[in-house]
Design an enzyme around this catalytic site. Structure first.
Site, short mmCIF file in Angstrom:
data_model
loop_
_atom_site.label_atom_id
_atom_site.label_comp_id
_atom_site.label_asym_id
_atom_site.label_seq_id
_atom_site.Cartn_x
_atom_site.Cartn_y
_atom_site.Cartn_z
N GLY A 45 0.73 -1.38 0.17
CA GLY A 45 -0.07 -0.01 -0.09
C GLY A 45 0.79 1.26 -0.01
O GLY A 45 0.41 2.14 -0.63
N THR A 46 2.09 1.28 0.72
CA THR A 46 2.62 2.52 0.80
C THR A 46 3.37 2.91 -0.55
O THR A 46 3.39 3.83 -0.96
CB THR A 46 3.87 2.14 1.78
OG1 THR A 46 3.36 1.79 3.18
CG2 THR A 46 4.91 3.52 2.17
N THR A 49 11.75 -7.35 -11.28
CA THR A 49 11.36 -8.71 -11.41
C THR A 49 10.24 -8.52 -10.57
O THR A 49 10.06 -8.59 -9.46
CB THR A 49 12.44 -9.66 -11.06
OG1 THR A 49 13.56 -9.56 -11.97
CG2 THR A 49 11.75 -11.09 -11.19
N SER A 81 -3.37 -3.16 -0.54
CA SER A 81 -2.39 -3.92 0.02
C SER A 81 -2.86 -5.26 0.34
O SER A 81 -4.06 -5.39 0.85
CB SER A 81 -1.98 -3.08 1.26
OG SER A 81 -1.01 -3.99 1.81
N CYS A 109 1.24 2.32 12.43
CA CYS A 109 2.50 3.06 12.12
C CYS A 109 2.55 4.07 12.99
O CYS A 109 3.81 4.62 13.09
CB CYS A 109 2.16 3.66 10.60
SG CYS A 109 1.46 2.57 9.42
N1 PLP Z 1 -2.77 3.06 3.52
C1 PLP Z 1 -3.64 2.58 4.51
C2 PLP Z 1 -5.04 3.19 4.84
C3 PLP Z 1 -3.11 1.60 5.61
O1 PLP Z 1 -3.98 1.29 6.45
C4 PLP Z 1 -1.83 1.18 5.40
C5 PLP Z 1 -1.19 0.06 6.21
O2 PLP Z 1 -1.69 0.13 7.57
C6 PLP Z 1 -1.17 1.69 4.35
C7 PLP Z 1 -1.70 2.47 3.52
C8 PLP Z 1 0.21 0.94 3.94
O3 PLP Z 1 0.19 -0.36 3.49
P1 PLP Z 1 1.53 -1.32 3.31
O4 PLP Z 1 1.58 -1.65 4.93
O5 PLP Z 1 1.02 -2.53 2.47
O6 PLP Z 1 2.47 -0.43 2.97
#
Ligand code: PLP
Length: 385
Positions: free
Chosen positions: A72-73, A238, A200, A326
């Site tokens: 997701g990031t 890859t 994600s 986080c």
């Molecule tokens: N966006 C949201 C709303 C999330 O809750 C998270 C993870 O907690 C992320 C982005 C980041 O995802 P990832 O952990 O796959 O990098």
């Protein structure tokens, strides 16, 4: 391992058994690089195509609109930076909200240092973005609106359809971070006028380190990573074949179980919320009561530290969180609760519980009893035995 009552599914979820099994051959004997042109590589390539199709179908997209990322990031960073760079001759203004995940907020803050301007929209006391404020914030140089589908701390679901319509009618690209919402609520990128969407894998029974960015066809972006021609030239490197197989399988399973799962989680969630609000004094329930992800609960208990409560619950075998994963360990008041206007003496005592369909009523009762006991202890008004 001792019996864990896992109530932190917004942080991550357990991988489905079928996901692990589907991935295993691609971690072992089927290790070919999908770019190979020999027969051994064709299966690696075809399983990627299969997962891409499965994912595209789940949101009403075309397979070539799915770009795999490392989660997701990366998808959020790609959506924001790649659109900003590509469109900077049209304008340098972006609109987002104050309650986005840090993957969006910090990407926006970084762009501000590069000369972009960002408007951070307020939310109301339930965590919903104000549509009038959004419309007022739009300028002739606005190139992107990025509003999350559902919030990771309070589970609030935004009026995505309305936001999409507003963005589309003004010719502005619309990105949504659907990391928490995907596979919890139905999402169709066409019905909701979404141009870019981050997902994600580890939030819905898939593995960690894999996700995707949906990119509507013909949306101009500049890649973040340069190198090979993978992912239609949008993301070099890859492919993570086992991860892609895993996320594809997780989508296949989660899609079939979504409605049953949500109904079950709603029942348990409402039961826990009812008990906590009746049996513990000076508690706030954060977020919207209706427009909310089914498994999410967020409480604030006045006069205690959320992190201490989480540590005490851990001793009782309960995994929970004081805010988002986080922010854990940072001892700060959450930016989301601050945006909701939660008073500080409540905001410090936050507890997020995010359940799945494995949580039974017995687990729920046990958790409520442990929370009651720990809150009392932390408030120093423990009853004499
Ligand atoms: N966006 C949201 C709303 C999330 O809750 C998270 C993870 O907690 C992320 C982005 C980041 O995802 P990832 O952990 O796959 O990098």
């Amino acid at each position: 391992m001792e019996h864990l009552i896992y109530m932190d599914n917004a942080a991550t979820t357990a991988c489905y058994e079928e996901v692990k099994q589907a991935m295993m051959p691609f971690l072992t004997e089927k290790y070919a690089n999908p770019s190979g042109i020999y027969k051994f590589a064709t299966e690696s390539k075809s399983v990627i195509d299969g997962a891409r199709k499965e994912i595209a179908n789940s949101i009403g997209a075309k397979p070539n609109e799915i770009c795999f990322t490392a989660g997701g990031t990366e998808a959020d960073n790609m959506a924001i930076k790649a659109v900003a760079w590509k469109n900077q001759t049209k304008g340098k203004h972006i609109i987002t909200s104050k309650i986005e995940h840090h993957a969006v907020l910090h990407a926006c803050e970084w762009l501000e240092k590069q000369g972009f301007e960002v408007t951070y929209l307020d939310v109301d006391r339930f965590g919903i973005v104000d549509m009038d404020q959004l419309i007022r914030a739009i300028r002739s140089d606005t190139i992107l609106i990025s509003i999350m589908t559902a919030n990771n701390e309070i589970g609030t679901i935004q009026p995505i359809e309305q936001i999409g319509k507003i963005a589309r009618s003004r010719g502005i690209l619309f990105h949504t971070d659907a990391v928490q919402a995907y596979m919890q609520i139905p999402i169709n990128v066409n019905l909701l006028s979404i141009d870019l969407m981050s997902v994600s894998g580890h939030k819905f029974g898939g593995p960690k380190g894999i996700g995707f960015l949906y990119i509507r066809e013909k949306t101009g972006i500049l890649p973040l990573l340069h190198g090979g021609a993978q992912e239609f030239g949008k993301r070099a490197g890859t492919e993570n074949v086992p991860g892609i197989v895993g996320i594809g399988k997780a989508v296949e399973i989660s899609k079939q179980t979504m409605f049953k799962r949500s109904r079950y989680e709603l029942g348990i969630r409402d039961y826990i919320v009812r008990r906590i609000s009746r049996e513990i004094s000076e508690v706030r329930i954060n977020g919207d009561f209706v427009r909310r992800l089914p498994g999410n609960m967020n409480f604030c208990f006045r006069g205690i530290e959320g992190e201490s409560l989480v540590v005490m619950l851990d001793l009782d075998g309960i995994c929970a969180s004081a805010g988002s994963a986080c922010n854990a360990g940072m001892g700060n008041v959450s930016h989301v609760l601050t945006a909701l206007g939660v008073p500080k003496d409540y905001a410090r005592g936050s507890l997020r519980l995010t359940i799945n369909d494995k949580i039974t009523k017995k687990d729920a009762d046990y958790a409520v009893e442990c929370i009651k006991k720990s809150v009392e202890k932390l408030r120093g008004n423990e009853k004499e035995e």
